[in-house]
Design a protein around this motif. Structure first.
Motif, PDB file in Angstrom:
ATOM      1  N   GLN A 165       0.787  -1.088  -0.025  1.00  0.00           N
ATOM      2  CA  GLN A 165       0.074  -0.047   0.018  1.00  0.00           C
ATOM      3  C   GLN A 165       0.740   1.202  -0.081  1.00  0.00           C
ATOM      4  O   GLN A 165       0.455   2.264  -0.690  1.00  0.00           O
ATOM      5  CB  GLN A 165      -0.918  -0.114   1.226  1.00  0.00           C
ATOM      6  CG  GLN A 165      -1.906   1.057   1.271  1.00  0.00           C
ATOM      7  CD  GLN A 165      -2.789   0.952   0.526  1.00  0.00           C
ATOM      8  OE1 GLN A 165      -3.277  -0.052  -0.345  1.00  0.00           O
ATOM      9  NE2 GLN A 165      -3.839   1.914   0.408  1.00  0.00           N
ATOM     10  N   ILE A 166       1.910   1.339   0.683  1.00  0.00           N
ATOM     11  CA  ILE A 166       2.789   2.419   0.838  1.00  0.00           C
ATOM     12  C   ILE A 166       3.656   2.476  -0.497  1.00  0.00           C
ATOM     13  O   ILE A 166       3.612   3.460  -1.136  1.00  0.00           O
ATOM     14  CB  ILE A 166       3.614   2.385   2.179  1.00  0.00           C
ATOM     15  CG1 ILE A 166       3.099   2.403   3.421  1.00  0.00           C
ATOM     16  CG2 ILE A 166       4.940   3.320   1.932  1.00  0.00           C
ATOM     17  CD1 ILE A 166       3.822   2.135   4.732  1.00  0.00           C
ATOM     18  N   LEU A 167       4.263   1.325  -0.807  1.00  0.00           N
ATOM     19  CA  LEU A 167       5.181   1.342  -2.157  1.00  0.00           C
ATOM     20  C   LEU A 167       4.122   2.016  -3.323  1.00  0.00           C
ATOM     21  O   LEU A 167       4.554   2.705  -4.356  1.00  0.00           O
ATOM     22  CB  LEU A 167       5.529  -0.097  -2.399  1.00  0.00           C
ATOM     23  CG  LEU A 167       6.366  -0.428  -3.690  1.00  0.00           C
ATOM     24  CD1 LEU A 167       7.339   0.639  -3.655  1.00  0.00           C
ATOM     25  CD2 LEU A 167       6.528  -1.755  -3.960  1.00  0.00           C
ATOM     26  N   GLY A 168       2.703   1.228  -3.230  1.00  0.00           N
ATOM     27  CA  GLY A 168       1.831   1.617  -4.362  1.00  0.00           C
ATOM     28  C   GLY A 168       1.698   3.178  -4.475  1.00  0.00           C
ATOM     29  O   GLY A 168       1.571   3.684  -5.492  1.00  0.00           O
ATOM     30  N   GLY A 169       1.524   3.790  -3.369  1.00  0.00           N
ATOM     31  CA  GLY A 169       1.403   5.269  -3.012  1.00  0.00           C
ATOM     32  C   GLY A 169       2.669   5.933  -3.709  1.00  0.00           C
ATOM     33  O   GLY A 169       2.520   6.964  -4.318  1.00  0.00           O
TER      34      GLY A 169
END
Length: 183
Positions: A165-169
């Motif tokens: 989720q963080i990497l996606g952002g």
């Protein structure tokens, strides 16, 4: 001036890379996507990649200078806001990560990742290049790359867990900067 089929395919692949990256991100951050929702992502990305060169072509040289100067900013702002929201949701302990498909988000992502296709349409108009075959190929390639991106992202997300989720952002923000800076 006509483009050969190989040039059109390479152009379509280049334009589809942002859609692929965003689809990959959605695949590993949205675990509960149904097959219909995955198909809708592909259709939205493919449709906007098809339509933006058409719109760019229609606009032609009339507004080319103005639109080409603000288009990267529009894409950047959309991707930055969506990316920051993904990071915020993943860091917020009180809130569960949203795993919800929304038409608003998929539309914004499709627009943000297809703004460069608008510029291609402008260049088609300026070079007096045919429009329909390249646009159809661009749309089909974006559709296919989006589907592959989501399926790949789901497999990677299952393997690595919710850290994506963080990497996606971050990936969405980087894509926004890439568009803004013209890389």
């Amino acid at each position: 001036m006509e483009m050969n089929l190989l040039s059109i395919i390479f152009l379509a692949i280049a334009l589809a890379m942002d859609a692929f990256s965003v689809s990959l991100t959605k695949g590993f951050t949205q675990k509960k996507l149904t097959k219909i929702q995955i198909l809708l992502y592909g259709l939205f990305f493919g449709f906007f990649q098809f339509m933006m060169p058409v719109i760019g072509y229609i606009c032609g040289t009339t507004i080319a200078g103005y639109v080409s100067s603000i288009a990267p900013w529009i894409a950047f702002i959309l991707l930055l806001l969506i990316g920051l929201n993904m990071i915020k949701e993943s860091l917020d302990d009180d809130e569960e990560i949203t795993d919800i498909f929304t038409f608003k988000e998929v539309t914004l992502l499709a627009i943000a990742t297809s703004i460069d296709a608008f510029a291609v349409g402008l260049s088609f108009a300026m070079l007096n290049t045919s429009l329909w075959i390249p646009c159809i190929i661009i749309g089909i390639v974006a559709f296919l790359f989006s589907l592959v991106g989501i399926y790949l992202g789901k497999k990677l997300g299952d393997y690595f867990g919710d850290k994506f989720q963080i990497l996606g952002g971050i990936i969405l923000i980087i894509i926004g900067f890439k568009i803004l800076l013209g890389f």
